[in-house]
Scaffold this motif. Structure first.
Motif, PDB file in Angstrom:
ATOM      1  N   LEU A 168      -7.804  -9.805  -8.680  1.00  0.00           N
ATOM      2  CA  LEU A 168      -9.283  -9.486  -8.559  1.00  0.00           C
ATOM      3  C   LEU A 168      -9.388  -9.151  -6.892  1.00  0.00           C
ATOM      4  O   LEU A 168     -10.154  -8.123  -6.733  1.00  0.00           O
ATOM      5  N   SER A 169      -9.022  -9.814  -6.047  1.00  0.00           N
ATOM      6  CA  SER A 169      -9.352  -9.665  -4.730  1.00  0.00           C
ATOM      7  C   SER A 169      -8.557  -8.335  -4.178  1.00  0.00           C
ATOM      8  O   SER A 169      -9.221  -7.578  -3.474  1.00  0.00           O
ATOM      9  N   MET A 170      -7.266  -7.944  -4.783  1.00  0.00           N
ATOM     10  CA  MET A 170      -6.716  -6.739  -4.314  1.00  0.00           C
ATOM     11  C   MET A 170      -7.647  -5.568  -4.983  1.00  0.00           C
ATOM     12  O   MET A 170      -7.728  -4.474  -4.349  1.00  0.00           O
ATOM     13  N   PHE A 186     -14.580  -6.217   6.764  1.00  0.00           N
ATOM     14  CA  PHE A 186     -14.235  -7.546   6.274  1.00  0.00           C
ATOM     15  C   PHE A 186     -13.038  -7.398   5.396  1.00  0.00           C
ATOM     16  O   PHE A 186     -12.135  -8.174   5.057  1.00  0.00           O
ATOM     17  N   HIS A 187     -13.224  -6.471   4.259  1.00  0.00           N
ATOM     18  CA  HIS A 187     -12.371  -6.280   3.299  1.00  0.00           C
ATOM     19  C   HIS A 187     -10.888  -5.772   3.598  1.00  0.00           C
ATOM     20  O   HIS A 187      -9.900  -6.075   3.189  1.00  0.00           O
ATOM     21  N   LEU A 188     -10.989  -4.879   4.710  1.00  0.00           N
ATOM     22  CA  LEU A 188      -9.538  -4.307   5.381  1.00  0.00           C
ATOM     23  C   LEU A 188      -8.800  -5.758   6.323  1.00  0.00           C
ATOM     24  O   LEU A 188      -7.892  -5.614   6.007  1.00  0.00           O
ATOM     25  N   LEU A 189      -9.712  -6.608   6.830  1.00  0.00           N
ATOM     26  CA  LEU A 189      -9.064  -7.614   7.405  1.00  0.00           C
ATOM     27  C   LEU A 189      -8.639  -8.684   6.096  1.00  0.00           C
ATOM     28  O   LEU A 189      -7.468  -8.968   6.129  1.00  0.00           O
ATOM     29  N   ARG A 190      -9.257  -8.599   4.977  1.00  0.00           N
ATOM     30  CA  ARG A 190      -8.664  -9.658   4.035  1.00  0.00           C
ATOM     31  C   ARG A 190      -7.369  -8.747   3.302  1.00  0.00           C
ATOM     32  O   ARG A 190      -6.359  -9.666   2.815  1.00  0.00           O
ATOM     33  N   LEU A 191      -7.525  -7.596   3.278  1.00  0.00           N
ATOM     34  CA  LEU A 191      -6.234  -6.943   2.727  1.00  0.00           C
ATOM     35  C   LEU A 191      -4.933  -7.190   3.693  1.00  0.00           C
ATOM     36  O   LEU A 191      -4.153  -7.469   3.220  1.00  0.00           O
ATOM     37  N   VAL A 192      -5.231  -6.995   5.039  1.00  0.00           N
ATOM     38  CA  VAL A 192      -4.095  -7.183   5.737  1.00  0.00           C
ATOM     39  C   VAL A 192      -3.776  -8.871   5.831  1.00  0.00           C
ATOM     40  O   VAL A 192      -2.474  -9.264   5.699  1.00  0.00           O
ATOM     41  N   VAL A 193      -4.508  -9.685   5.709  1.00  0.00           N
ATOM     42  CA  VAL A 193      -4.138 -11.222   5.585  1.00  0.00           C
ATOM     43  C   VAL A 193      -3.491 -11.566   4.345  1.00  0.00           C
ATOM     44  O   VAL A 193      -2.271 -11.880   4.275  1.00  0.00           O
ATOM     45  N   LEU A 194      -4.105 -10.670   3.010  1.00  0.00           N
ATOM     46  CA  LEU A 194      -2.928 -11.065   1.942  1.00  0.00           C
ATOM     47  C   LEU A 194      -1.814 -10.677   1.939  1.00  0.00           C
ATOM     48  O   LEU A 194      -0.702 -11.150   1.620  1.00  0.00           O
ATOM     49  N   CYS A 195      -1.486  -9.189   2.455  1.00  0.00           N
ATOM     50  CA  CYS A 195      -0.022  -8.816   2.418  1.00  0.00           C
ATOM     51  C   CYS A 195       0.645  -9.394   3.433  1.00  0.00           C
ATOM     52  O   CYS A 195       1.943  -9.253   3.162  1.00  0.00           O
ATOM     53  N   VAL A 247       6.611 -12.508  -3.650  1.00  0.00           N
ATOM     54  CA  VAL A 247       5.409 -12.685  -4.390  1.00  0.00           C
ATOM     55  C   VAL A 247       5.321 -11.792  -5.462  1.00  0.00           C
ATOM     56  O   VAL A 247       4.724 -10.612  -5.187  1.00  0.00           O
ATOM     57  N   THR A 248       5.646 -12.160  -6.601  1.00  0.00           N
ATOM     58  CA  THR A 248       5.363 -11.197  -7.760  1.00  0.00           C
ATOM     59  C   THR A 248       4.418 -11.838  -8.880  1.00  0.00           C
ATOM     60  O   THR A 248       4.574 -12.992  -9.250  1.00  0.00           O
ATOM     61  N   LEU A 249       3.446 -10.944  -9.083  1.00  0.00           N
ATOM     62  CA  LEU A 249       2.377 -11.257  -9.999  1.00  0.00           C
ATOM     63  C   LEU A 249       2.622 -10.650 -11.575  1.00  0.00           C
ATOM     64  O   LEU A 249       2.752  -9.759 -11.453  1.00  0.00           O
ATOM     65  N   PHE A 250       2.003 -11.325 -12.493  1.00  0.00           N
ATOM     66  CA  PHE A 250       2.197 -11.308 -13.812  1.00  0.00           C
ATOM     67  C   PHE A 250       3.416 -10.540 -14.045  1.00  0.00           C
ATOM     68  O   PHE A 250       3.562  -9.555 -14.865  1.00  0.00           O
ATOM     69  N   LEU A 299       3.193  -8.668  -3.716  1.00  0.00           N
ATOM     70  CA  LEU A 299       2.176  -8.688  -2.622  1.00  0.00           C
ATOM     71  C   LEU A 299       3.234  -9.055  -1.078  1.00  0.00           C
ATOM     72  O   LEU A 299       3.542 -10.000  -1.159  1.00  0.00           O
ATOM     73  N   ARG A 300       3.140  -7.643  -0.496  1.00  0.00           N
ATOM     74  CA  ARG A 300       3.945  -8.267   0.725  1.00  0.00           C
ATOM     75  C   ARG A 300       3.479  -7.158   1.768  1.00  0.00           C
ATOM     76  O   ARG A 300       2.465  -6.154   1.388  1.00  0.00           O
ATOM     77  N   GLN A 301       4.000  -7.079   2.922  1.00  0.00           N
ATOM     78  CA  GLN A 301       3.424  -6.186   4.107  1.00  0.00           C
ATOM     79  C   GLN A 301       3.383  -4.561   3.818  1.00  0.00           C
ATOM     80  O   GLN A 301       2.234  -4.002   4.087  1.00  0.00           O
TER      81      GLN A 301
END
Length: 463
Positions: A318-320, A360-369, A423-426, A432-434
Motif C-alpha cells: 500500500l505504501s508503494m 516526503f513520499h519521494l523520501l519514503r520511496l528512497v528509504v523503502l527501496c 525482499v519478495t512480496l506476495f 523491493l530493492r534499490q
C-alpha cells in the motif's frame, strides 16, 4: 464479525514481550504518541518478570493501560474513517472540500491563502480529489492495521534475533531509533520550511512587517499577526503529525532489514574472522562442516525474515502504491499550477501542501527501496569473505581447518549462494530493492507526460 474483531483485539491485551530490542521498544513508545497502540502490547524485562510474584495481578495491573492504548487507537481510526466515508458517499468536489476541512494538510494551506475551491481548473480539482482520497485511505489503513496486527508484528520483530544471532550491542542500544526518528523529523521540518519559503513567502513577509510596525495584517482581513503566527505554528505541527504516521511502516521495515544485516555481519565475524573457540583452542573442522553450520544459521534467519516480510507485505505494498500515485499527481499538479493562465493564483494555496507531499513520499520511496537491499548486500559480503577465507586456508590453519577447497566445501558454498535474502512480496509478485526506485520513477514520469498531454489537448480543444 464485530465480536470476532473485538475478541482478537482484547485477547492481544494479555501479550507482553520480554526483553525486546531497545530501538524497537523506543519506536513503539514514540509512535504511541500518535494514537498507534500496536494492539496494546507491553514490554517486560527478565528481572521485572522474576520479581513479580503473581502473574495474574501483574496482568490486571497493566490492563487499564492496555485498554487506554487500544481505545486511543480506536478513536483515531474512527476520526480517520469518517471523512473517508463522507468522501465515498458524497463524491462531488464540494463534498471533498467539506471533508478536507478535517484534514490538517488542507487547513494549513487554507489558513495561509484562503482560496475558493470552486474556481480551480477541472484537472486540478480531479487531482486534489484523487490525492485526498489516497491520503485518507492510507491514514485509515495505518490505524486499522496497527490496531489489529500491530502487536503481532512487534513480537515477530522482537523474536527475529532470538531465532539466529543475538547482537548484544545492537539490541541493547537505542541509537538506531534515535537517529532514524531525528532524520525523519529534520526531513519534515526541512520540507515544510522549503515549502513555506517557496509558496508562502508573501504571507510570512506580511506577518513580520506587521509585527515590526505593531499593527494588524491588512492583507489578511486585519488579523492580529500573533494569532496568525500562532495558528500557522499549530497547523505546521498538525502537518508534521500525519507525516510521522506515514513513516511508521517504512521505519519498521528499515529496522527489520537493519536487524538482518547486523545478524549476517555478526555471523561473518564469528564464523570467518574468529580463529579460536571460547576455551582458546583452535576449532578443528573441515571447511564443508563450517559452511554447513553457517548455512543452518542463515536458513533460520531467512525463515524468520520471510515471516516478518509476509506480515509487512500489505502495508509495504500500500505504501508503494500510494507513493507512486501521489508522486504522479503532485508533480502534475505543480506543473499545471505553475502556468500563467489564471489558475495559478486560485490554486496556489494547494502548492504548499502538494509540494510537501511530493517531497516526503519521494523520501519514503528512497528509504523503502534502499532498506530492501541491505540484507542482500550483507549476504553477498559474507560470501566474498568466506570465499577469500577458504582460499587462504591452504597457507595457514584457522577456523576452517588446514584444508582448502574440496568437492564437499564447494557444494556447501553453492548451497550458501542459493540462499535468497531479497525482499519478495506476495509470492514473487514484485521485489523491493534499490533498482525499484528507477522503475517507480520511470512509471511516474511516463504517466506525468500522459496527463500533461491530456491537459494540453483539453486546453487546445476549448480554445
Amino acid at each position: 464479525m464485530k465480536t470476532t474483531i473485538l475478541k482478537h483485539i482484547f485477547s492481544a491485551t494479555s501479550e507482553t514481550i520480554e526483553d525486546p530490542p531497545a530501538s524497537l521498544q523506543l519506536l513503539v513508545r514514540f509512535y504511541r504518541f500518535f494514537s498507534l497502540s500496536f494492539t496494546g502490547v507491553l514490554f517486560t524485562t527478565t528481572t521485572t518478570k522474576s520479581s513479580s510474584s503473581n502473574s495474574n495481578s501483574s496482568t490486571s495491573k497493566h490492563l487499564p493501560l492496555r485498554l487506554f492504548l487500544i481505545s486511543a487507537n480506536l478513536a483515531a481510526f474512527t476520526f480517520y474513517i469518517l471523512p473517508l466515508l463522507s468522501f465515498l458517499l458524497f463524491g462531488d468536489p464540494w463534498a471533498v472540500h467539506a471533508s478536507l476541512k478535517n484534514n490538517s494538510e488542507y487547513t494549513l494551506g487554507k489558513e495561509i491563502f484562503d482560496p475558493t475551491f470552486s474556481t480551480l481548473k477541472p484537472v486540478l480539482k480531479t487531482l486534489i480529489t484523487s490525492m485526498a482520497w489516497l491520503m485518507m485511505a492510507e491514514s485509515t489503513f495505518t490505524c486499522g492495521h496497527n490496531l489489529l496486527a500491530g502487536g503481532g508484528l512487534v513480537r515477530q520483530l522482537a523474536d527475529l534475533s532470538k531465532g539466529g544471532v543475538r547482537k548484544k550491542k545492537f539490541d541493547t542500544d537505542t541509537r538506531w531509533a534515535v537517529r532514524s526518528l531525528t532524520k525523519v523529523a529534520l526531513a519534515i521540518v526541512a520540507f515544510i520550511f522549503l515549502g513555506l519559503s517557496t509558496f508562502a513567502r508573501a504571507y510570512l513577509v506580511a506577518i513580520f512587517e506587521s509585527l515590526k510596525a505593531g499593527k494588524k495584517v491588512q492583507e489578511y482581513h486585519n488579523e492580529n499577526p500573533y494569532l496568525l503566527l500562532g495558528g500557522l505554528a499549530l497547523k505546521l505541527l498538525k502537518h508534521a503529525y500525519h507525516y510521522f504516521t506515514y513513516s511508521l511502516y517504512p521505519l519498521l521495515f528499515a529496522y527489520l532489514m537493519t536487524t538482518v544485516k547486523q545478524s549476517i555481519e555478526a555471523i561473518k565475524v564469528e564464523e570467518v574472522f574468529e580463529e579460536d573457540d571460547e576455551d582458546g583452542e583452535e576449532v578443528q573442522s573441515t571447511p564443508a562442516e563450517r559452511l554447513q553450520q553457517i548455512k543452518a544459521r542463515l536458513q533460520t534467519l531467512q525463515t524468520h525474515l520471510q515471516e516478518v516480510i509476509n506480515s509487512l507485505a500489505l502495508p509495504l505494498t500500500l505504501s508503494m502504491v500510494v507513493t507512486t500515485l501521489l508522486l504522479t499527481g503532485t508533480v502534475c499538479f505543480l506543473i499545471v499550477n505553475s502556468g500563467g493562465d489564471g489558475g495559478n493564483q486560485n490554486a496556489q494555496h494547494f502548492g504548499l501542501f502538494f509540494f510537501n507531499v511530493a517531497a516526503f513520499h519521494l523520501l519514503r520511496l528512497v528509504v523503502l527501496c534502499s532498506a530492501g537491499s541491505l540484507a542482500e548486500a550483507a549476504h553477498e559480503d559474507l560470501l566474498l569473505a568466506l570465499y577469500g577465507r577458504i582460499n587462504s586456508n591452504s597457507k595457514r590453519s584457522g577456523s576452517f581447518g588446514g584444508g582448502g577447497w574440496d568437492v564437499d566445501a564447494w557444494l556447501a558454498f553453492q548451497e550458501l549462494k542459493r540462499l535468497d535474502f531479497r525482499v519478495t512480496l506476495f509470492g514473487g509478485l514484485y521485489r523491493l530493492r534499490q533498482s525499484t526506485i528507477l522503475a517507480v520513477l520511470a512509471f511516474v514520469s511516463n504517466h506525468i507526460v500522459v496527463l500533461l498531454q491530456t491537459e494540453n489537448y483539453g486546453r487546445g480543444a476549448t480554445t
